[in-house]
Design an enzyme around this catalytic site. Structure first.
Site, mmCIF file in Angstrom:
data_model
loop_
_atom_site.group_PDB
_atom_site.id
_atom_site.type_symbol
_atom_site.label_atom_id
_atom_site.label_comp_id
_atom_site.label_asym_id
_atom_site.label_seq_id
_atom_site.Cartn_x
_atom_site.Cartn_y
_atom_site.Cartn_z
ATOM 1 N N SER A 120 10.590 22.395 -46.313
ATOM 2 C CA SER A 120 10.384 23.837 -46.373
ATOM 3 C C SER A 120 11.645 24.507 -45.851
ATOM 4 O O SER A 120 12.413 23.901 -45.090
ATOM 5 C CB SER A 120 9.185 24.221 -45.489
ATOM 6 N N TYR A 129 4.169 23.477 -37.557
ATOM 7 C CA TYR A 129 4.472 23.259 -38.975
ATOM 8 C C TYR A 129 5.974 23.235 -39.217
ATOM 9 O O TYR A 129 6.500 22.326 -39.865
ATOM 10 C CB TYR A 129 3.820 24.354 -39.815
#
Length: 253
Positions: A137, A150
């Site tokens: 990401s 995360y």
């Protein structure tokens, strides 16, 4: 002979985007995810639209027993391509988050990616060829207040994948790490957040990645490339403001 492709989290979102792209190439697909109903629906849709071979492998990959079972299901007949896409994330204050949820996320986002990468890369080295695509990401590029676990997990994916790719040069095995920004998946709906205006479609992320797959790190989207080079502190504060309001879980497989 068609290429054999394993995609974790392949029933929806970015994973399904990759499945469609490989289906267009008439690849032999193996899709793994937790939800057997969504898996079957995805497989049926791919067979109908592209006429390709699709097998489904239901399993919760936050359980390492399922990870080992997935690897051994191929019985040495290693896929040509492995896409490690399954993951989960949620927003909220780090000290208030449920520790069991944190541990499950680390199992899935970190340990599962590491283990599947290692298992299949070893076999690929023996064959002298292979491709592993690990989905990280843009959150891997800076800390993320209110989404700390995360972002940290994706930082591991990026760092580990880049390092391993360097170790594997000249073996015929390549590790590509894709770092998408906002993507039109179930992430925002499930988490109660709002879809950012600058976002990409899952299949566009997959197409762009496959076009640039020989690179070590792929960042789809011009705005994401620009954001990558901004100062880390600026990005961290922006992320914190955006994520503070949303505090719901978001499985992505």
């Amino acid at each position: 002979m068609s290429e054999k492709v394993l995609i974790t989290g392949g029933s929806e979102g970015i994973g399904y985007g990759f499945a469609r792209c490989f289906a267009q190439r008439k690849a032999e697909l193996y899709l793994c995810a937790r939800n057997i109903t969504k898996l079957q629906q995805a497989a049926d849709a791919l067979r109908q639209e592209y006429g390709c071979h699709v097998e489904i492998i239901p399993g919760d990959l936050s359980d390492q027993n399922c990870v080992y079972a997935l690897y051994h299901a191929f019985d040495g007949n290693t896929p040509d391509v492995v896409v490690n896409n399954a993951g989960m994330g949620y927003t909220g204050k780090a000290l208030d988050s449920d520790m069991k949820m944190d541990e499950n996320m680390i199992e899935l986002n970190v340990k599962t990616v590491m283990n599947l990468t290692k298992f299949f890369a070893r076999d690929m080295v023996q064959k002298g060829k292979g491709l592993i695509i690990n989905v990280a990401s843009t959150g891997a590029f800076q800390p993320g207040p209110y989404i700390a676990e995360y972002y940290a997990s994706k930082a591991f994916v990026l760092s580990y994948s880049e390092a391993l790719n360097e170790e594997l040069k000249d073996t015929g095995v390549h590790i590509c790490t894709v770092c998408p920004g906002p993507v039109n998946t179930g992430f925002y709906q499930k988490s109660g957040g709002k879809m950012p205006p600058l976002h990409m479609e899952p299949m566009d992320v997959a197409r762009y990645t496959l076009k640039h797959v020989q690179e070590a790190v792929v960042v789809p989207g011009i705005s994401n490339k620009i954001a990558r080079i901004l100062p880390s502190g600026m990005k961290m504060r922006t992320v914190g403001k955006m994520k503070q309001a949303s505090q719901h879980t978001d499985p992505q497989d």
